[in-house]
Design an enzyme around this catalytic site. Sequence first.
Site, PDB file in Angstrom:
ATOM      1  N   GLU A 154     -30.369 -49.278 -95.921  1.00  0.00           N
ATOM      2  CA  GLU A 154     -29.509 -48.868 -94.798  1.00  0.00           C
ATOM      3  C   GLU A 154     -29.806 -47.423 -94.402  1.00  0.00           C
ATOM      4  O   GLU A 154     -29.345 -46.953 -93.370  1.00  0.00           O
ATOM      5  CB  GLU A 154     -28.027 -49.042 -95.183  1.00  0.00           C
ATOM      6  CG  GLU A 154     -27.492 -48.140 -96.289  1.00  0.00           C
ATOM      7  CD  GLU A 154     -27.799 -48.665 -97.704  1.00  0.00           C
ATOM      8  OE1 GLU A 154     -28.710 -49.493 -97.855  1.00  0.00           O
ATOM      9  OE2 GLU A 154     -27.116 -48.203 -98.653  1.00  0.00           O
ATOM     10  N   SER A 193     -32.678 -48.442-107.486  1.00  0.00           N
ATOM     11  CA  SER A 193     -32.184 -47.703-108.649  1.00  0.00           C
ATOM     12  C   SER A 193     -31.789 -48.645-109.793  1.00  0.00           C
ATOM     13  O   SER A 193     -31.608 -49.848-109.593  1.00  0.00           O
ATOM     14  CB  SER A 193     -30.961 -46.883-108.234  1.00  0.00           C
ATOM     15  OG  SER A 193     -29.919 -47.768-107.862  1.00  0.00           O
ATOM     16  N   CYS A 241     -41.260 -43.519-106.959  1.00  0.00           N
ATOM     17  CA  CYS A 241     -40.980 -44.049-108.289  1.00  0.00           C
ATOM     18  C   CYS A 241     -42.146 -43.777-109.219  1.00  0.00           C
ATOM     19  O   CYS A 241     -42.009 -43.857-110.431  1.00  0.00           O
ATOM     20  CB  CYS A 241     -40.708 -45.543-108.238  1.00  0.00           C
ATOM     21  SG  CYS A 241     -42.158 -46.457-107.750  1.00  0.00           S
ATOM     22  N   GLU A 267     -33.317 -39.552-113.915  1.00  0.00           N
ATOM     23  CA  GLU A 267     -34.368 -39.524-112.897  1.00  0.00           C
ATOM     24  C   GLU A 267     -33.891 -38.581-111.797  1.00  0.00           C
ATOM     25  O   GLU A 267     -32.875 -38.849-111.139  1.00  0.00           O
ATOM     26  CB  GLU A 267     -34.576 -40.940-112.335  1.00  0.00           C
ATOM     27  CG  GLU A 267     -35.660 -41.014-111.286  1.00  0.00           C
ATOM     28  CD  GLU A 267     -35.782 -42.399-110.630  1.00  0.00           C
ATOM     29  OE1 GLU A 267     -34.751 -43.070-110.443  1.00  0.00           O
ATOM     30  OE2 GLU A 267     -36.909 -42.791-110.308  1.00  0.00           O
TER      31      GLU A 267
HETATM   32  P1  NAD Z   1     -30.649 -47.838-104.407  1.00  0.00           P
HETATM   33  O1  NAD Z   1     -30.524 -48.682-105.604  1.00  0.00           O
HETATM   34  O2  NAD Z   1     -29.584 -46.881-104.095  1.00  0.00           O
HETATM   35  O3  NAD Z   1     -30.791 -48.789-103.116  1.00  0.00           O
HETATM   36  C1  NAD Z   1     -31.689 -49.883-103.121  1.00  0.00           C
HETATM   37  C2  NAD Z   1     -31.036 -51.059-102.406  1.00  0.00           C
HETATM   38  O4  NAD Z   1     -29.921 -51.509-103.182  1.00  0.00           O
HETATM   39  C3  NAD Z   1     -30.517 -50.692-101.033  1.00  0.00           C
HETATM   40  O5  NAD Z   1     -30.869 -51.724-100.142  1.00  0.00           O
HETATM   41  C4  NAD Z   1     -29.032 -50.551-101.234  1.00  0.00           C
HETATM   42  O6  NAD Z   1     -28.298 -50.951-100.117  1.00  0.00           O
HETATM   43  C5  NAD Z   1     -28.726 -51.452-102.406  1.00  0.00           C
HETATM   44  N1  NAD Z   1     -27.686 -50.925-103.294  1.00  0.00           N
HETATM   45  C6  NAD Z   1     -27.461 -49.632-103.622  1.00  0.00           C
HETATM   46  N2  NAD Z   1     -26.440 -49.534-104.488  1.00  0.00           N
HETATM   47  C7  NAD Z   1     -26.005 -50.784-104.712  1.00  0.00           C
HETATM   48  C8  NAD Z   1     -24.975 -51.337-105.527  1.00  0.00           C
HETATM   49  N3  NAD Z   1     -24.175 -50.565-106.250  1.00  0.00           N
HETATM   50  N4  NAD Z   1     -24.804 -52.673-105.531  1.00  0.00           N
HETATM   51  C9  NAD Z   1     -25.598 -53.461-104.798  1.00  0.00           C
HETATM   52  N5  NAD Z   1     -26.579 -52.981-104.001  1.00  0.00           N
HETATM   53  C10 NAD Z   1     -26.788 -51.674-103.961  1.00  0.00           C
HETATM   54  O7  NAD Z   1     -32.078 -47.113-104.492  1.00  0.00           O
HETATM   55  P2  NAD Z   1     -32.657 -46.006-103.514  1.00  0.00           P
HETATM   56  O8  NAD Z   1     -31.943 -44.729-103.759  1.00  0.00           O
HETATM   57  O9  NAD Z   1     -32.717 -46.525-102.136  1.00  0.00           O
HETATM   58  O10 NAD Z   1     -34.157 -45.898-104.050  1.00  0.00           O
HETATM   59  C11 NAD Z   1     -34.557 -44.985-105.042  1.00  0.00           C
HETATM   60  C12 NAD Z   1     -34.693 -45.665-106.382  1.00  0.00           C
HETATM   61  O11 NAD Z   1     -35.631 -46.716-106.286  1.00  0.00           O
HETATM   62  C13 NAD Z   1     -35.241 -44.753-107.464  1.00  0.00           C
HETATM   63  O12 NAD Z   1     -34.551 -45.002-108.661  1.00  0.00           O
HETATM   64  C14 NAD Z   1     -36.698 -45.168-107.592  1.00  0.00           C
HETATM   65  O13 NAD Z   1     -37.294 -44.911-108.847  1.00  0.00           O
HETATM   66  C15 NAD Z   1     -36.579 -46.622-107.349  1.00  0.00           C
HETATM   67  N6  NAD Z   1     -37.854 -47.179-106.938  1.00  0.00           N
HETATM   68  C16 NAD Z   1     -38.526 -47.930-107.858  1.00  0.00           C
HETATM   69  C17 NAD Z   1     -39.764 -48.454-107.527  1.00  0.00           C
HETATM   70  C18 NAD Z   1     -40.520 -49.266-108.521  1.00  0.00           C
HETATM   71  O14 NAD Z   1     -41.409 -50.006-108.120  1.00  0.00           O
HETATM   72  N7  NAD Z   1     -40.192 -49.174-109.800  1.00  0.00           N
HETATM   73  C19 NAD Z   1     -40.310 -48.211-106.258  1.00  0.00           C
HETATM   74  C20 NAD Z   1     -39.570 -47.446-105.347  1.00  0.00           C
HETATM   75  C21 NAD Z   1     -38.334 -46.942-105.704  1.00  0.00           C
END
Ligand code: NAD
Length: 513
Positions: free
Chosen positions: A193, A243, A298, A398
Amino acid sequence: SARVLQQTAAQQTQETPKGHTTKLYINGEFVDSKTNKWIPLRNPATQEILTYVPEATPEELTAATDAAAEAFKTWRKSTVLTRQRIMLDLQYLIRKNMDKLAASIVSEQGKTFADAKGDVLRGLQVVEHACSLPTLMMGEKISVSKDMDTYNIREPLGVVGGICPFNFPAMIPLWMFPLAIATGNTCVIKPSEKDPGAMMLLAELAAEAGVPKGVLNIVHGAVDCVNYICDEPRIQAISFVGSDAAGKHIYERGSRNGKRVQANMGAKNHGVIMPDANKNTTLNALAGAAFGAAGQRCMALSTSIFVAEAQEWIPELVERAKELKVTEGMQPDADLGPLISVQAKERCERLIQSGIDQGAKVVLDGRGIKVPGYENGNFVGPTILSHVRPDMECYREEIFGPVLLCLDAANLDDAIEMINDNPYGNGTAIFTNSGANARKFQSEIDVGQVGINVPIPVPLPFFSFTGSRGSILGDLNFYGKTGIQFYTKFKTVTALWKEEDADHTRSSVNMPT
Ligand code: NAD
C-alpha cells in the site's frame, strides 16, 4: 503540519480523497474502489501526497477472486506456447517501459533512478526466465513394464495470491505473477500500500502483452486485505515477501487454511572481511551493499565482521561512505534517497541511538542530515557504528536503513560462529584472496545465499532465491526450479496400452505388482 507528517500511510484514512486515487484492477478493468478507507501515499523525499490507495471492500476482494476463478477455467487450458509468447512480449514491454517504471518507483518509494532501474531489471530477468516455459514445465516419463508407461504432468494450482513489500515495488511482484500465470494459474496480487504504482503499470503492460482479462487482478489494502487472501478458500497458494511479523502471521493463517505458502522475511546479512582481501574492492563493495537503496534491501550487507588487522580499514570505509550523495532519487548524482516513511526514519535513528547508549561508537553519523531543496524528506545519511556486540538491540533488530554495524573477530572461526548464531539466514559474504578461507566459509556457514567477494549474492532467476532459517517460512523458494514447483502440482499417470486383449478372464484381486 508536523502531526500530519508523522502519521503512517497505513494509519491515516479519510472518507473522500481529493486528488489522484489508485485503481483496483479486476477482470481486466481499472476500477475505482467504493471504499471509504483511503491510505494517502506520500513522496518520501517531499511528503507531497501522490495518490490515495483504497482499502478494497469485501465485495471488491470477492470480485477479484471471482474474476480469477472464472478466468482459470480457460487459462488452464491455454498452451505452453501461448503463455510463452505472452512472456516474450511482456519482457519486451517491460524493457521498453523501464524508465517509466523506474520513475514511478523513485517518486513513491524514494530510491535513486539508477537503482530503481535495477529493481525493474532484476524482476525483468524472472520474466525472461519464464520465456523458457515449455522446458520448465516438462514432466517426467518412464516405461515401467512392457506395455505400461508412467508419466507426470505439471498442472497449475488455480487462483494464487501474492502479497508484496514496499522495498522492491517492481522486482517482487515480478517474482510472483509472471511465473504464476506462465504456469497456468490466475492471480490476485496485493502490492504494498506504500508504493503500488509500479504494479499498476505492470498490469497495463501485461494486458498489452496479451494476458487475458481475469488472469491477473490487483487489490489494495492492509491487514484486512491480507487476511482475506489467507482465508478465501478459492485461493490455493500465497507468495509473501515482507517483514517477520506479517510473514509469520500469513504463513500460519494461510497454512491453517490448507494453502501452500512461501514467505520470505527479514534479514541481518553479515560480511566477513579477511585481512588478505583486496582492500579497495572490498571497501567499495561494503559501502555499496550497506548504503545502496538507503539500506532498504533484504540483501543489504548491514553487518560487517572485520577479522584481525582488517579492523584497521574502518576509517577508510568511513571516508568512502562520506562521499555518497544523499538526495532525492531523480537527482543525477544521487547515491541514497530517503527512507520510506517518517516512522522508518525515526525507528532507524532510535536504533542508532540505542547502539550508542549500549556502548557502540558512532564513527559516521547520518542523523539530522539536511538535504537542500528536500528539507521535509525522510533522509538518514550513511551511518557507521563500530565496537558493536551481538547483545545490542541495533544488532538484534533489522534496522532497514543506511546503517553499517562493525564487529570484530579474532579469526574466521569466530566470525562463522557469530553468523551461525544469528537467527536470520538470508545472505552473507566473505571477502578474501584465500581459496581455503572461502571454501571453509562456504561449507561451514549456515546461510542460504553466500557471496565470495560478491556483496549482494542474489542468484539469477535460473537459480532460486534461497534465503534460509529465520528469513523464510515454507519449503519452496521463489523463482528458479522451485518457483515452478511452487506454482504447480504433479499429476502422475500410469497408462497401459496392450496390443492384444488378455488371454484369460479371471480377475486378480491382489495388489498390482
Ligand atoms: P511489511 O511486512 O510491513 O509489509 C509487507 C506486506 O504485508 C504489505 O503488503 C503489507 O500490507 C502487509 N502487512 C504488513 N503488516 C501486516 C500485518 N500485521 N498483517 C498482515 N499483513 C501485513 O514489510 P515491508 O516493510 O513492506 O517490507 C520490508 C521487509 O520486507 C523487511 O523486513 C525486508 O527484509 C523484507 N524483505 C524480505 C525479502 C526477502 O526476500 N527475504 C525481500 C524484500 C523485503
